[in-house]
Motif scaffolding. Structure first.
Motif: not given
Length: 228
Positions: A130-135
């Motif tokens: 999730q962190a990769e996609i949001m970033s």
């Protein structure tokens, strides 16, 4: 995607190279392990897999594989050992280093490509974090939740459609292009590879094939991850 080939025999190197290029895969060729490491340092961002012979001058394939598998920078890159050595000791040594993919020469072109596909599928994450996609897309939490739900619904619709088609209740077709686009956005790499192999005209017949089931199984895995 590119594959690095470490092979000192020019004929074998050409056979591997031609087999991969027929599938639209970019290649880099090195004559030994040392040359392979140099090429990897220059083209690190594009090289996804290394295919290496064992018996090579200057740096053999097992030494190359060990260097890769113990490197923080390169340790994630899967290695396919492609060699004439088929004794148990050589296979065990490769496995102990972390090379789970082993192909004995002489190989058929379809066997090599099947090993590449197997390698890609087994080594890939089900989905980006999730962190990769949001970033990457500069998303807020609620925006991420919304697109995540949309992707899940798209997959669930296709799974439901496929189930009805197997029962003979639906004779239509459903385009996979939107699912492929979402697979790229969410980094669901195994699903993306399967969809690319399947083709955008992929539609299930009433009698299901092994390829159909592999694709559906991967979709179900992604749905489970999206539902958490």
């Amino acid at each position: 995607m590119a594959i690095l080939i470490a092979e000192d025999n020019p004929v074998s190197a050409k056979l591997v190279d031609q087999t991969l290029k027929k599938q639209g895969i970019e290649t880099f060729i090195a004559g030994n392990g040392a040359e392979a490491l140099e090429l990897l340092s220059k083209h690190f961002s594009s090289i996804e897999i290394v295919i290496t012979d064992i018996l090579m001058p200057e740096m053999d394939g097992l030494t190359l594989a060990k260097v890769l598998k113990t490197s923080p920078q390169h340790g994630h890159i899967p290695v396919i050992v492609c060699t004439v050595l088929h004794d148990v000791d050589s296979i065990k040594k490769a496995a102990a280093i972390g090379c789970r993919h082993y192909l004995v020469k002489p190989f058929r072109p379809e066997d090599l490509y099947a090993k590449v596909l197997e390698c890609r599928l087994h080594e890939m994450k089900v989905m980006r974090s999730q962190a990769e996609i949001m970033s990457h897309y500069n998303l807020q939490g609620n925006q991420y939740a919304e697109i995540r739900a949309s992707f899940r619904q798209l997959l669930e619709s296709y799974l439901s459609f496929s189930n009805e088609k197997r029962k003979g209740n639906n004779k239509g077709e459903l385009d996979l292009a939107n699912i492929l686009e979402c697979a790229v956005i969410f980094g669901t790499e195994r699903l993306r590879v399967l969809l690319e192999q399947y083709g955008n005209n992929g539609h299930l017949e009433n009698e299901e094939t092994e390829r159909d089931q592999t694709l559906l199984n991967e979709m179900e895995k992604v749905v489970k991850v999206l539902s958490k």
